[in-house]
Design a protein around this motif. Structure first.
Motif, PDB file in Angstrom:
ATOM      1  N   PHE A  86      51.939  50.060  47.942  1.00 56.49           N
ATOM      2  CA  PHE A  86      51.672  51.267  48.977  1.00 56.49           C
ATOM      3  C   PHE A  86      51.598  50.717  50.242  1.00 56.49           C
ATOM      4  O   PHE A  86      52.412  51.447  51.143  1.00 56.49           O
ATOM      5  N   ALA A  87      50.801  49.663  50.747  1.00 53.12           N
ATOM      6  CA  ALA A  87      50.644  49.209  51.948  1.00 53.12           C
ATOM      7  C   ALA A  87      51.860  48.871  52.618  1.00 53.12           C
ATOM      8  O   ALA A  87      52.128  49.223  53.722  1.00 53.12           O
ATOM      9  N   LYS A  88      52.892  48.051  51.987  1.00 52.74           N
ATOM     10  CA  LYS A  88      54.070  47.780  52.307  1.00 52.74           C
ATOM     11  C   LYS A  88      55.001  49.136  52.696  1.00 52.74           C
ATOM     12  O   LYS A  88      55.572  49.390  53.645  1.00 52.74           O
ATOM     13  N   ARG A  89      54.761  49.970  51.878  1.00 59.93           N
ATOM     14  CA  ARG A  89      55.968  51.296  51.754  1.00 59.93           C
ATOM     15  C   ARG A  89      55.532  52.054  53.181  1.00 59.93           C
ATOM     16  O   ARG A  89      56.199  52.684  53.671  1.00 59.93           O
ATOM     17  N   LEU A  90      54.098  52.037  53.482  1.00 61.59           N
ATOM     18  CA  LEU A  90      53.484  52.765  54.541  1.00 61.59           C
ATOM     19  C   LEU A  90      53.818  51.933  55.843  1.00 61.59           C
ATOM     20  O   LEU A  90      53.429  52.549  56.865  1.00 61.59           O
ATOM     21  N   LYS A  91      53.964  50.666  55.826  1.00 60.41           N
ATOM     22  CA  LYS A  91      53.948  49.847  56.911  1.00 60.41           C
ATOM     23  C   LYS A  91      52.892  49.440  57.534  1.00 60.41           C
ATOM     24  O   LYS A  91      52.677  49.929  58.843  1.00 60.41           O
ATOM     25  N   ALA A  92      51.640  49.605  56.736  1.00 58.45           N
ATOM     26  CA  ALA A  92      50.466  49.500  57.093  1.00 58.45           C
ATOM     27  C   ALA A  92      50.237  48.270  57.962  1.00 58.45           C
ATOM     28  O   ALA A  92      50.582  47.171  57.816  1.00 58.45           O
ATOM     29  N   GLY A  93      49.065  48.528  58.953  1.00 52.22           N
ATOM     30  CA  GLY A  93      48.982  47.355  59.976  1.00 52.22           C
ATOM     31  C   GLY A  93      47.553  46.774  59.389  1.00 52.22           C
ATOM     32  O   GLY A  93      47.504  45.770  59.849  1.00 52.22           O
ATOM     33  N   MET A  94      46.762  47.603  58.317  1.00 50.50           N
ATOM     34  CA  MET A  94      45.697  46.890  57.896  1.00 50.50           C
ATOM     35  C   MET A  94      45.067  47.507  56.874  1.00 50.50           C
ATOM     36  O   MET A  94      45.281  48.879  56.700  1.00 50.50           O
ATOM     37  N   VAL A  95      44.340  47.048  55.921  1.00 55.50           N
ATOM     38  CA  VAL A  95      43.492  47.637  54.752  1.00 55.50           C
ATOM     39  C   VAL A  95      42.023  47.299  54.884  1.00 55.50           C
ATOM     40  O   VAL A  95      41.811  46.125  55.097  1.00 55.50           O
ATOM     41  N   VAL A  96      41.292  48.532  54.834  1.00 54.29           N
ATOM     42  CA  VAL A  96      39.767  48.289  54.718  1.00 54.29           C
ATOM     43  C   VAL A  96      39.766  48.746  53.143  1.00 54.29           C
ATOM     44  O   VAL A  96      40.021  49.881  52.687  1.00 54.29           O
ATOM     45  N   THR A  97      38.889  47.935  52.749  1.00 55.62           N
ATOM     46  CA  THR A  97      38.372  48.092  51.294  1.00 55.62           C
ATOM     47  C   THR A  97      36.730  48.227  51.302  1.00 55.62           C
ATOM     48  O   THR A  97      35.972  47.884  51.990  1.00 55.62           O
ATOM     49  N   ASP A  98      36.246  49.028  49.981  1.00 59.86           N
ATOM     50  CA  ASP A  98      34.722  48.915  49.797  1.00 59.86           C
ATOM     51  C   ASP A  98      34.180  47.795  48.888  1.00 59.86           C
ATOM     52  O   ASP A  98      35.457  47.193  48.124  1.00 59.86           O
ATOM     53  N   PHE A  99      32.856  47.427  48.972  1.00 57.51           N
ATOM     54  CA  PHE A  99      32.431  46.276  48.351  1.00 57.51           C
ATOM     55  C   PHE A  99      32.295  46.766  46.989  1.00 57.51           C
ATOM     56  O   PHE A  99      31.505  47.734  46.510  1.00 57.51           O
ATOM     57  N   ASP A 100      32.485  45.895  45.952  1.00 63.17           N
ATOM     58  CA  ASP A 100      32.174  46.038  44.426  1.00 63.17           C
ATOM     59  C   ASP A 100      31.997  44.512  44.088  1.00 63.17           C
ATOM     60  O   ASP A 100      33.152  43.832  44.082  1.00 63.17           O
ATOM     61  N   PRO A 101      31.122  44.107  43.395  1.00 59.62           N
ATOM     62  CA  PRO A 101      30.966  42.797  42.911  1.00 59.62           C
ATOM     63  C   PRO A 101      31.664  42.484  41.637  1.00 59.62           C
ATOM     64  O   PRO A 101      31.631  41.341  41.266  1.00 59.62           O
ATOM     65  N   LEU A 102      32.019  43.379  41.000  1.00 52.59           N
ATOM     66  CA  LEU A 102      32.874  43.396  39.695  1.00 52.59           C
ATOM     67  C   LEU A 102      34.012  42.539  39.718  1.00 52.59           C
ATOM     68  O   LEU A 102      34.491  42.831  40.536  1.00 52.59           O
ATOM     69  N   ARG A 103      34.130  41.794  38.495  1.00 50.95           N
ATOM     70  CA  ARG A 103      35.177  40.936  38.355  1.00 50.95           C
ATOM     71  C   ARG A 103      36.656  41.561  38.853  1.00 50.95           C
ATOM     72  O   ARG A 103      37.292  41.065  39.429  1.00 50.95           O
ATOM     73  N   ILE A 104      36.827  42.736  37.865  1.00 45.96           N
ATOM     74  CA  ILE A 104      37.964  43.318  38.010  1.00 45.96           C
ATOM     75  C   ILE A 104      38.262  43.905  39.326  1.00 45.96           C
ATOM     76  O   ILE A 104      39.477  43.789  40.023  1.00 45.96           O
ATOM     77  N   LYS A 105      37.157  44.279  40.341  1.00 45.79           N
ATOM     78  CA  LYS A 105      37.588  44.665  41.470  1.00 45.79           C
ATOM     79  C   LYS A 105      37.704  43.516  42.463  1.00 45.79           C
ATOM     80  O   LYS A 105      38.665  43.735  43.610  1.00 45.79           O
ATOM     81  N   ARG A 106      37.147  42.330  42.159  1.00 37.15           N
ATOM     82  CA  ARG A 106      37.474  41.217  43.023  1.00 37.15           C
ATOM     83  C   ARG A 106      38.847  40.737  43.043  1.00 37.15           C
ATOM     84  O   ARG A 106      39.434  40.495  43.984  1.00 37.15           O
ATOM     85  N   ARG A 107      39.339  40.976  41.778  1.00 37.79           N
ATOM     86  CA  ARG A 107      40.792  40.301  41.377  1.00 37.79           C
ATOM     87  C   ARG A 107      41.819  41.312  42.258  1.00 37.79           C
ATOM     88  O   ARG A 107      42.430  40.911  43.004  1.00 37.79           O
ATOM     89  N   TRP A 108      41.340  42.718  42.060  1.00 39.74           N
ATOM     90  CA  TRP A 108      42.273  43.622  43.001  1.00 39.74           C
ATOM     91  C   TRP A 108      42.331  43.292  44.521  1.00 39.74           C
ATOM     92  O   TRP A 108      43.538  43.275  44.931  1.00 39.74           O
ATOM     93  N   ARG A 109      41.023  43.089  45.011  1.00 39.16           N
ATOM     94  CA  ARG A 109      40.982  42.914  46.247  1.00 39.16           C
ATOM     95  C   ARG A 109      41.644  41.701  46.779  1.00 39.16           C
ATOM     96  O   ARG A 109      42.491  41.582  47.689  1.00 39.16           O
ATOM     97  N   GLU A 110      41.439  40.451  45.942  1.00 39.70           N
ATOM     98  CA  GLU A 110      41.777  39.381  46.399  1.00 39.70           C
ATOM     99  C   GLU A 110      43.468  39.355  46.160  1.00 39.70           C
ATOM    100  O   GLU A 110      44.163  38.582  47.149  1.00 39.70           O
ATOM    101  N   SER A 111      43.991  39.829  45.196  1.00 43.15           N
ATOM    102  CA  SER A 111      45.150  39.759  45.275  1.00 43.15           C
ATOM    103  C   SER A 111      45.935  40.667  46.258  1.00 43.15           C
ATOM    104  O   SER A 111      47.122  40.271  46.889  1.00 43.15           O
ATOM    105  N   LEU A 112      45.459  41.574  46.744  1.00 43.86           N
ATOM    106  CA  LEU A 112      46.035  42.365  47.713  1.00 43.86           C
ATOM    107  C   LEU A 112      46.033  41.459  48.963  1.00 43.86           C
ATOM    108  O   LEU A 112      47.090  41.228  49.629  1.00 43.86           O
ATOM    109  N   ALA A 113      44.799  40.924  49.449  1.00 40.27           N
ATOM    110  CA  ALA A 113      44.707  39.800  50.465  1.00 40.27           C
ATOM    111  C   ALA A 113      45.715  38.895  50.434  1.00 40.27           C
ATOM    112  O   ALA A 113      46.305  38.404  51.703  1.00 40.27           O
ATOM    113  N   ALA A 114      45.972  38.431  49.241  1.00 34.71           N
ATOM    114  CA  ALA A 114      46.867  37.429  49.265  1.00 34.71           C
ATOM    115  C   ALA A 114      48.410  37.746  49.231  1.00 34.71           C
ATOM    116  O   ALA A 114      49.159  37.143  49.431  1.00 34.71           O
ATOM    117  N   GLY A 115      48.605  39.268  48.966  1.00 36.35           N
ATOM    118  CA  GLY A 115      49.780  39.617  48.724  1.00 36.35           C
ATOM    119  C   GLY A 115      50.482  40.256  50.081  1.00 36.35           C
ATOM    120  O   GLY A 115      51.545  40.936  50.063  1.00 36.35           O
TER     121      GLY A 115
END
Ligand code: FAD
Ligand code: FO1
Length: 444
Positions: free
Chosen positions: A102-131
């Motif tokens: 989605f971020a690439k399709r929109l040519k987004a300049g930046m993404v803000v996410t909200d905080f969640d300590p759950l493992r599944i959410k951290r994986r989602w966020r970290e994979s976005l930040a790396a991707g």
């Protein structure tokens, strides 16, 4: 906004393009620090602002009614955003893929996410930040004192975290600014909710068993009702399952439809005597759960419990169990204990269980399972499968306290439990009217 709410996930430079708020835990427009932060960035950079929600199917064992509750709230979020000129998108599929796409399709300049300590959410966020090679910032919009600012380590108990929170609260327990209208880009599409409901596997047929209305507006109404009618008696009523003495607000807090900060502000202004007890639960206990999940990688398993508890449960592993039940006997409330059966039957029927009985419920699973590990897994699976407020740090910390002595201390040693705190049927009998509770479930 206090910068301690922000956690930078990657330090790529902003080089123009829309600002995306990837909404996940905090599913509301009002009182949402992450949305405010994204809006301010978009205004500073004169860039469009859009909000994204990634629908993940089979989220930690969530059932159809949980998705129905969540999506009904998100439809209200779409309306609230549209009225402020902010487009809302729902992408279906694994967020590991749909968020960066989605971020690439929109040519987004930046993404803000909200905080969640759950493992599944951290994986989602970290994979976005790396991707992506654009900035990704996480904002803690769920906690009053941001989890990472409250403590940098796993806390032993409420008493250790409370001291830190008390020092920080005055700076953080402040009104959340209103979201100003945003002059939007050209007109934008509405979400195709039929597609989203299909992706979530909601047939529509399964009329929800839930007795609670979803959405941020219903959440605020329920909050006001509690402030007027429930807070005054909360201190004595909250531990009596035979009356309706808790706030009933946990599903709204879990799905982020209600801001804990707004609730805490309203409660702290109240002269009623239940105020301090309620804030202890809402602020200290709830933030202790996020602390437990953020700093304990095994937050949802036996492995994560304190060493003293693992040792004592190990020592009593071979003790004779007076009753041993297989998981489906527990799941379908087929035990010898009428109180426990009523609590479980109520969970199946209503999708919720009174807080006092959740402790009893989990502790009896420990007493009646073949091993502490099996008990732990059963409690996590059933809690996440049936509780509307399940799949939440509060649940993992609640089970860790009940079965694994987390945030608690050793008690007198006894069979099976070792020095983990015990709860008995007779103990409940001395606290509340069991017959009345069982009838309340039968008549529900
Ligand atoms: P109230 O008493 O009105 O409390 C208001 C809010 O304070 C709650 O909504 C919750 O956000 C917070 N709170 C209250 N008690 C606790 C607590 N012990 N720990 C952390 N936060 C608390 N809570 C969940 O939200 N989801 C769960 O899946 C969940 N599972 C639990 C499992 C077990 C075994 C135990 C012992 C507790 C569990 N809890 C869970 C915590 C607590 O029981 C519920 O938050 C509470 O009963 C929800 O009802 P309420 O909103 O009316 O509570
Ligand atoms: N969060 C998402 O970002 N996408 C989802 O599809 C999603 C589904 C979901 C279903 C049930 C449920 O209880 C929670 C769900 N969540 C989802 C997460 C939720 O918003 C909370 O962030 C966590 O469960 C609590 O930390």
């Amino acid at each position: 906004m206090d910068e301690r709410r922000v956690h930078i996930l990657n330090d790529a430079p902003y080089a123009g393009g829309p600002v995306v708020y990837w909404m996940s835990r905090d599913q509301r427009v009002r009182d949402n620090w992450a949305l405010l932060y994204a809006r301010d960035l978009a205004a500073v950079h004169r860039a469009p602002l859009v909000v994204l929600f990634c629908l993940a199917t089979a989220f930690v064992g969530a059932r159809e009614e949980h998705y129905a509750f969540m999506l009904a709230g998100l439809r209200e979020v779409e309306e609230d955003l549209r009225s402020r000129g902010i487009p809302f998108f729902v992408e279906c599929g694994d967020p590991i893929r749909t968020a960066p796409t989605f971020a690439k399709r929109l040519k987004a300049g930046m993404v803000v996410t909200d905080f969640d300590p759950l493992r599944i959410k951290r994986r989602w966020r970290e994979s976005l930040a790396a991707g992506v090679c654009i900035p990704v910032h996480e904002v803690d919009a769920h906690n009053i004192v941001p989890c990472r600012a409250a403590s940098a380590k796993l806390e032993y108990g409420a008493y250790t975290l409370r001291k830190k929170l008390e020092r920080l609260l005055p700076g953080f327990l402040v009104p959340v600014p209103a979201l100003k209208k945003f002059d939007s880009p050209a007109a934008f599409d509405l979400v195709d909710w039929a597609r989203v409901y299909r992706a979530a596997g909601i047939t529509g047929g399964g009329v929800s068993r839930l007795r609670i209305k979803s959405g941020p507006r219903s959440a605020l109404r329920a909050m006001r009702r509690f402030l007027e009618k429930g807070l005054g008696d909360y201190s004595w009523a909250r531990n009596d399952p035979s009356i309706d003495g808790q706030s009933g607000l946990s599903p709204y807090l879990h799905f982020g439809q209600l801001s804990a900060q707004r609730l805490a502000l309203e409660v702290s202004r109240s002269p009623l005597r239940g105020r301090d007890d309620f804030l202890e639960q809402l602020v200290v206990r709830r933030e202790l759960s996020d602390n437990y999940c953020l700093y304990n990688p095994h937050y949802d398993s036996f492995e994560g419990i304190p060493a003293w508890a693992r040792k004592t449960l190990d020592k009593h592993r071979a003790d004779i169990r007076e009753y041993v039940y297989a998981r489906d006997d527990l799941e379908f409330a087929r035990t010898h204990d009428p109180l426990w059966n009523a609590a479980q039957a109520g969970l199946l029927k209503l999708g919720t269980m009174h807080g006092y009985l959740r402790m009893y419920w989990a502790k009896k699973i420990l007493e009646w399972s073949a091993s502490p590990e099996e008990a732990y897994e059963t409690a996590v699976v059933l809690n996440d499968r049936y509780e509307l407020d399940g799949r939440d740090p509060n649940g993992y910390a609640g089970i860790a306290w009940s079965i694994g002595g987390a945030h608690d201390r050793p008690w007198a040693e006894r069979p099976v439990f070792g020095m983990v705190r015990y709860m008995s049927f007779n103990g409940c009998k001395s606290k509340f009217n069991i017959r009345r509770y069982i009838e309340s479930i039968e008549n529900a």
